[in-house]
Design a protein around this motif. Structure first.
Motif, PDB file in Angstrom:
ATOM      1  N   ASN A   1     -11.998  -0.991 -12.088  1.00 26.15           N
ATOM      2  CA  ASN A   1     -11.692  -0.308 -10.814  1.00 26.15           C
ATOM      3  C   ASN A   1     -10.578  -0.797 -10.033  1.00 26.15           C
ATOM      4  OD1 ASN A   1     -14.097   1.186 -10.753  1.00 26.15           O
ATOM      5  ND2 ASN A   1     -15.189  -0.213  -9.768  1.00 26.15           N
ATOM      6  N   LYS A   2     -10.204  -1.847 -10.125  1.00 26.62           N
ATOM      7  CA  LYS A   2      -9.024  -2.520  -9.437  1.00 26.62           C
ATOM      8  C   LYS A   2      -7.610  -1.930 -10.232  1.00 26.62           C
ATOM      9  CE  LYS A   2     -11.273  -6.870  -7.948  1.00 26.62           C
ATOM     10  NZ  LYS A   2     -11.313  -8.112  -8.172  1.00 26.62           N
ATOM     11  N   THR A   3      -7.931  -1.677 -11.755  1.00 27.78           N
ATOM     12  CA  THR A   3      -6.881  -1.211 -12.301  1.00 27.78           C
ATOM     13  C   THR A   3      -6.619   0.610 -11.882  1.00 27.78           C
ATOM     14  OG1 THR A   3      -7.417  -2.579 -14.393  1.00 27.78           O
ATOM     15  CG2 THR A   3      -5.951  -0.786 -14.727  1.00 27.78           C
TER      16      THR A   3
ATOM     17  N   LEU B   1       0.938  -0.957  -0.018  1.00 25.46           N
ATOM     18  CA  LEU B   1      -0.182  -0.027  -0.112  1.00 25.46           C
ATOM     19  C   LEU B   1       0.944   1.278   0.118  1.00 25.46           C
ATOM     20  CD1 LEU B   1      -2.943  -1.041   2.744  1.00 25.46           C
ATOM     21  CD2 LEU B   1      -3.088  -1.127   0.079  1.00 25.46           C
ATOM     22  N   ASP B   2       2.099   1.182  -0.129  1.00 28.73           N
ATOM     23  CA  ASP B   2       3.075   2.196   0.217  1.00 28.73           C
ATOM     24  C   ASP B   2       2.856   2.975   1.276  1.00 28.73           C
ATOM     25  OD1 ASP B   2       5.399   3.624  -0.855  1.00 28.73           O
ATOM     26  OD2 ASP B   2       4.089   4.944  -1.996  1.00 28.73           O
ATOM     27  N   LYS B   3       2.700   2.481   2.454  1.00 27.89           N
ATOM     28  CA  LYS B   3       2.382   3.174   3.688  1.00 27.89           C
ATOM     29  C   LYS B   3       3.374   3.069   4.631  1.00 27.89           C
ATOM     30  CE  LYS B   3      -1.517   4.983   2.107  1.00 27.89           C
ATOM     31  NZ  LYS B   3      -1.624   6.505   2.160  1.00 27.89           N
ATOM     32  N   GLN B   4       3.268   3.733   5.999  1.00 25.50           N
ATOM     33  CA  GLN B   4       4.380   3.095   6.918  1.00 25.50           C
ATOM     34  C   GLN B   4       3.534   2.139   8.020  1.00 25.50           C
ATOM     35  OE1 GLN B   4       7.217   4.746   7.707  1.00 25.50           O
ATOM     36  NE2 GLN B   4       7.066   5.696   5.994  1.00 25.50           N
ATOM     37  N   GLU B   5       4.428   0.934   8.283  1.00 25.43           N
ATOM     38  CA  GLU B   5       3.985  -0.235   9.104  1.00 25.43           C
ATOM     39  C   GLU B   5       3.071   0.361  10.254  1.00 25.43           C
ATOM     40  OE1 GLU B   5       5.751  -4.111  11.165  1.00 25.43           O
ATOM     41  OE2 GLU B   5       7.071  -2.627   9.948  1.00 25.43           O
TER      42      GLU B   5
ATOM     43  N   VAL C   1       5.474  -5.785 -12.018  1.00 24.13           N
ATOM     44  CA  VAL C   1       4.340  -6.627 -11.706  1.00 24.13           C
ATOM     45  C   VAL C   1       2.951  -5.754 -11.408  1.00 24.13           C
ATOM     46  CG1 VAL C   1       3.476  -8.047  -9.576  1.00 24.13           C
ATOM     47  CG2 VAL C   1       6.038  -8.141 -10.317  1.00 24.13           C
ATOM     48  N   VAL C   2       3.114  -4.625 -10.939  1.00 27.54           N
ATOM     49  CA  VAL C   2       1.755  -3.752 -11.189  1.00 27.54           C
ATOM     50  C   VAL C   2       1.204  -3.474 -12.504  1.00 27.54           C
ATOM     51  CG1 VAL C   2       0.835  -1.419 -10.419  1.00 27.54           C
ATOM     52  CG2 VAL C   2       2.483  -2.705  -8.963  1.00 27.54           C
TER      53      VAL C   2
ATOM     54  N   THR D   1      -2.642   3.894  -8.803  1.00 26.91           N
ATOM     55  CA  THR D   1      -2.094   4.843  -7.593  1.00 26.91           C
ATOM     56  C   THR D   1      -0.579   4.763  -7.354  1.00 26.91           C
ATOM     57  OG1 THR D   1      -2.707   3.374  -5.886  1.00 26.91           O
ATOM     58  CG2 THR D   1      -4.265   5.204  -6.567  1.00 26.91           C
ATOM     59  N   LEU D   2      -0.148   3.267  -7.718  1.00 27.37           N
ATOM     60  CA  LEU D   2       1.349   3.091  -7.645  1.00 27.37           C
ATOM     61  C   LEU D   2       2.003   3.424  -8.874  1.00 27.37           C
ATOM     62  CD1 LEU D   2       0.909  -0.535  -6.064  1.00 27.37           C
ATOM     63  CD2 LEU D   2       1.460   1.722  -4.753  1.00 27.37           C
ATOM     64  N   LEU D   3       1.565   3.497  -9.954  1.00 26.54           N
ATOM     65  CA  LEU D   3       1.964   3.624 -11.325  1.00 26.54           C
ATOM     66  C   LEU D   3       2.116   5.059 -11.771  1.00 26.54           C
ATOM     67  CD1 LEU D   3       0.949   0.808 -13.814  1.00 26.54           C
ATOM     68  CD2 LEU D   3       3.080   0.846 -12.320  1.00 26.54           C
ATOM     69  N   LYS D   4       0.901   5.875 -11.274  1.00 27.68           N
ATOM     70  CA  LYS D   4       0.534   7.355 -11.493  1.00 27.68           C
ATOM     71  C   LYS D   4       0.829   7.428 -13.027  1.00 27.68           C
ATOM     72  CE  LYS D   4       2.224   8.976  -6.926  1.00 27.68           C
ATOM     73  NZ  LYS D   4       2.169   7.275  -6.386  1.00 27.68           N
ATOM     74  N   GLU D   5       0.205   6.619 -13.952  1.00 29.00           N
ATOM     75  CA  GLU D   5       0.534   6.829 -15.324  1.00 29.00           C
ATOM     76  C   GLU D   5      -0.838   7.293 -15.772  1.00 29.00           C
ATOM     77  OE1 GLU D   5       2.746   6.198 -17.662  1.00 29.00           O
ATOM     78  OE2 GLU D   5       4.046   5.002 -16.019  1.00 29.00           O
TER      79      GLU D   5
END
Length: 220
Positions: free
Chosen positions: A197-199, A54-58, A168-169, A204-208
């Motif tokens: 919707n999943k794409t 999720l690209d978040k802090q633990e 992978v994303v 949000t990770l790719l920011k394309e």
């Protein structure tokens, strides 16, 4: 989201605490399924693994599981439901199933796209092209294969090297779009939208911007 308090145990599900919306506390649900879900290396998922995805802090993952922090976002709930194979009902994404509905037993396992330890996106593309040319996209096996391969990629994500994650994303996005196209052509528009919707969530990770525009166009 609002529902009368259902009996989770009658549905064969764990007895989670009920939240203010009438559904189980989402943090408890995610914690349970995270701990029971095994990664590709056979070890259960950790809060650190989920934080990386999720690209978040633990610390944010601990707050999410203990206090339901950050779970008002339906897109995040959808993503986590797919990632950990959580029944949508438990995250308030579906209504209670009919008591008469039964899971089909003895369904044969689908063939799997070969996804090597080093993800070869071109290989995945070539195999998908083969499905289209050989079956004209009509075989149910294509959808089963896509779904099974998506699950494998989701499971593998936390254990791969950081420099491979964007690849992978990207593969996940392409597979979701392929599945959306197949389902759209069969008139299964709601299922098609789920993949789109999943794409959108993964982007949000790719920011394309181009990918986002394509997904929004297909949704329209």
């Amino acid at each position: 989201m609002c529902a009368a308090q259902p009996s989770w145990r009658e549905q064969g599900l764990p007895a989670f605490d009920v939240g203010p919306d009438g559904f189980p506390r989402p943090g408890q649900v995610i914690r349970h399924f995270r701990q029971t879900k095994l990664k590709a290396d056979g070890k259960p998922w950790t809060q650190r693994d989920l934080a990386l995805v999720l690209d978040k802090q633990e610390l944010a993952m601990r707050e999410m599981e203990l206090r339901d922090t950050g779970l008002n976002d339906i897109s995040r709930r959808r993503f986590l439901a797919h990632l950990f194979d959580i029944p949508p009902l438990l995250l308030g994404l579906a209504t209670l199933p009919s008591p008469s509905s039964k899971r089909v037993q003895g369904t044969p396992a689908p063939k799997v796209l070969i996804v090597s330890e080093q993800i070869d996106l071109e290989e995945v593309r070539d195999q998908l092209t083969g499905f289209w040319t050989q079956n004209n996209g009509a075989s149910q096996d294509v959808l089963m294969t896509l779904d099974f391969t998506l699950k494998r990629l989701y499971e593998r994500y936390p254990t791969i090297a950081s420099y491979e994650r964007l690849e992978v994303v990207t593969a996940l996005c392409e597979l979701h779009i392929h599945a959306a196209n197949l389902l759209r052509d069969r008139g299964k528009f709601s299922k098609s939208l789920e993949h789109l919707n999943k794409t959108k969530d993964l982007n949000t990770l790719l920011k394309e911007d181009e990918l986002l525009a394509d997904v929004l166009y297909r949704r329209g």
